[in-house]
Motif scaffolding. Sequence first.
Motif, PDB file in Angstrom:
ATOM      1  N   ALA A   1      19.543  56.890   5.897  1.00 18.36           N
ATOM      2  CA  ALA A   1      19.617  55.470   6.152  1.00 18.36           C
ATOM      3  C   ALA A   1      19.900  55.496   7.487  1.00 18.36           C
ATOM      4  CB  ALA A   1      21.188  55.341   5.620  1.00 18.36           C
ATOM      5  N   PRO A   2      20.020  54.752   8.219  1.00 15.13           N
ATOM      6  CA  PRO A   2      20.290  54.210  10.009  1.00 15.13           C
ATOM      7  C   PRO A   2      22.046  55.466  10.209  1.00 15.13           C
ATOM      8  CG  PRO A   2      19.022  52.126   8.472  1.00 15.13           C
ATOM      9  CD  PRO A   2      19.522  53.085   7.935  1.00 15.13           C
ATOM     10  N   GLY A   3      21.628  55.790  10.985  1.00 10.86           N
ATOM     11  CA  GLY A   3      23.079  56.407  11.801  1.00 10.86           C
ATOM     12  C   GLY A   3      23.422  57.123  10.771  1.00 10.86           C
ATOM     13  N   LYS A   4      22.937  57.737  10.152  1.00  9.04           N
ATOM     14  CA  LYS A   4      22.962  58.872   8.688  1.00  9.04           C
ATOM     15  C   LYS A   4      22.330  59.971   8.727  1.00  9.04           C
ATOM     16  CE  LYS A   4      25.747  55.952   5.669  1.00  9.04           C
ATOM     17  NZ  LYS A   4      26.380  55.584   4.256  1.00  9.04           N
ATOM     18  N   GLU A   5      22.628  61.409   7.665  1.00  7.62           N
ATOM     19  CA  GLU A   5      21.634  62.111   7.918  1.00  7.62           C
ATOM     20  C   GLU A   5      21.388  62.307   7.003  1.00  7.62           C
ATOM     21  OE1 GLU A   5      24.514  65.586  10.210  1.00  7.62           O
ATOM     22  OE2 GLU A   5      23.970  65.623   7.898  1.00  7.62           O
ATOM     23  N   ARG A   6      19.802  63.584   6.650  1.00  5.60           N
ATOM     24  CA  ARG A   6      19.118  62.666   5.404  1.00  5.60           C
ATOM     25  C   ARG A   6      20.167  63.545   3.975  1.00  5.60           C
ATOM     26  NH1 ARG A   6      14.195  66.779   6.886  1.00  5.60           N
ATOM     27  NH2 ARG A   6      15.856  68.319   5.884  1.00  5.60           N
ATOM     28  N   GLU A   7      19.988  62.780   3.229  1.00  6.66           N
ATOM     29  CA  GLU A   7      20.703  63.458   2.092  1.00  6.66           C
ATOM     30  C   GLU A   7      19.386  63.565   0.988  1.00  6.66           C
ATOM     31  OE1 GLU A   7      23.899  61.320  -1.418  1.00  6.66           O
ATOM     32  OE2 GLU A   7      22.486  60.443   0.044  1.00  6.66           O
TER      33      GLU A   7
END
Length: 117
Positions: free
Chosen positions: A39-45
Motif C-alpha cells: 500500500a502507498p507509504g507502507k512496507e510490502r506485506e
Amino acid sequence: VQLVESGGGSVQAGGSLRLSCAASGHTASSNCMGWFRRAPGKEREGVAALYSGSGNPYYAASVKGRFTISRDNAKNTVYLQMNGVKPEDTAMYYCAADEFCAGAVSSWGQGTQVTVS
C-alpha cells in the motif's frame, strides 16, 4: 517462471474480489505460490501462500478469516478470494513464486491494483 495476474479492480467495502495468477515455465520453481501487497507509504506485506504438495496455507493476521488462497495444480494457477474487503486492503497485489515456501521469492508478477472504497 512467468507470472500473469488478473482480477484486480475497484470494489466497495464489504464486497468481494478474486485475484488469479497463472504461472508458466519451470513448474518446480512455482511449487510455492502466494500473494504480497504494498500500500502507498507502507512496507510490502506477505498476504497468503500455498504449497502445491501439502501443508496448511499461510495467511497474514490482517486477512485471516476473510481471504482464501487456493490453487489449481493442473493449471499452475493460484487464486486469492477476497471477501469482506476493507479500505485498508487497498494496495498493489503481487503474485510470487518459489520452489519452497521458506520466505524467498524467485519470481514476481507485474502486480494488480485493488482499491476498496
